[in-house]
Design a protein around this motif. Structure first.
Motif: not given
Length: 376
Positions: A82-86, A114-121, A125-131
């Protein structure tokens, strides 16, 4: 005590062995060693950590196929993010291993478990918070152990409802009854006195839950649930809640104003008693179980990895050490089965001791009280 001393000796011997041979391994062809490290080849420390840590899959083994690529035999588990942004995302962990995904799926990637968010490249992406709300192997295995535990106990209970106590126990009933009797006579009654029946459901639940999770964790490829600090912490917090709700006015009176003690000493004892009750006691339950369970798995894994460590230095030595490693592993494996029962008993017994201490002194008010608890 003998088993504990033996385990300490084996750990010490293994540590000395690695120290002695590590210099030899590093001094022999240092360029190849660096190359191996860069290529991510055999890494004992990484394998040990992967074995004792939580994961998003049940991994059994890997092999190199005829195509020259590495193939893994594993059971992927559901990934729930779950991500507040996505928003909410759910998919199988196997998506990260697809050939065309390059380790990235649906805007996420796996970095060392650990699962993290990534950008288009494909960059983090540190700006995306992932739960991460995923069903990891620890969670799934707890459900498996819980289902197994409920099934066994309900089967035994149904036989008692059908035949009562007039028929000799058989099958699962014959296996469970001596354990229940032992916990009642050796844990409940000595530490809780006449109040033992009130706490027997909780004590039996804690004992069997720890035991079943530990025994299931000894199956190759499964998770070391009781060697997870989060698991033992939750059990310790639940025990703390039971302990606190078992206290009385007499108990807290001795905590916040110890009788017969000079006032300057009371000012020192009060914070000590509060910390002892709310922190040290549950901390002892948590650390004892966690340390013993994770230590056993690490030692067993180390003896298996010794085959590959020696094989990397000399193939003949590696093959020659296989019988020694297998013998020690089997020996320690049976010890771990015994330790599973011992640690489940110790956690349950200490919980009963702390509960008994919580309502001790009630005889001053004219009530029955528990027998003097004995910590072992």
């Amino acid at each position: 005590m003998g088993f504990k001393s033996l385990k300490l000796f084996l750990v010490a011997a293994f540590s000395v062995f690695l120290v002695l041979f590590s210099h030899f391994a590093n001094a022999q062809e240092p360029l190849d060693t660096k190359k191996t490290a860069k290529e991510g080849a055999f890494d004992p420390a990484k394998i040990i950590l992967e074995h004792v840590m939580d994961a998003h899959e049940f991994h059994f083994f890997s092999y190199k196929g005829s195509d020259g690529e590495e193939h893994e035999i594993s059971i992927p588990l559901p990934v729930i993010l779950y991500s507040p942004q996505r928003g909410l995302s759910a998919f199988s962990y196997a998506r990260f291993h697809d050939h065309d995904s390059h380790g990235i799926y649906n805007g996420y990637k796996n970095e060392e478990g650990k699962i993290v968010a990534v950008d288009a490249n494909g960059n983090t992406d540190e700006t995306v918070k992932v739960y991460d709300l995923s069903l990891t192997r620890n969670v799934v295995q707890m459900f498996i152990a819980l289902i197994l535990l409920v099934w066994i106990l309900l089967t035994a209970a149904s036989k008692y409802r059908k035949h009562g106590t007039n028929v000799a126990p058989t099958g699962i009933q014959n296996l469970i009854e001596p354990v229940v009797t032992f916990i009642r006579d050796e844990v409940g009654r000595p530490n809780l006195g006449v109040k033992y029946e009130k706490y027997m459901p909780y004590l039996l639940t804690v004992f069997f839950f720890i035991l079943f999770n530990t025994l299931v964790g000894l199956i190759p490829g499964t998770a070391n649930v009781t060697g997870n600090i989060a698991f033992t912490m939750v059990l310790a917090v639940i025990s703390l809640i039971v302990i606190v709700f078992s206290t009385n006015r007499h108990f807290w009176g001795h905590i916040f104003w110890p009788p017969g003690v000079p006032i300057p000493v009371k000012l020192i004892l009060i914070p000590i008693e509060v910390v002892s009750t709310l922190v040290i006691k549950p901390g002892a339950l948590m650390i004892r179980l966690f340390a013993n369970m994770i230590a056993g798995h690490i030692v067993i894994t180390c003896f298996i990895l010794l085959i590959f460590i020696f094989g990397a230095m000399n193939q003949a030595v590696g093959w020659g050490f296989i019988p020694v490693s297998v013998a020690f592993t089997i020996f320690l494996y049976f010890i771990e089965i015994l330790v599973a029962f011992i640690q489940a008993f110790i956690f349950t017994n200490l919980t009963a001791v702390f509960i008994g201490q919580a309502f001790e002194g009630e005889h001053h008010d004219g009530h029955d009280h528990a027998e003097d608890p004995v910590i072992i």
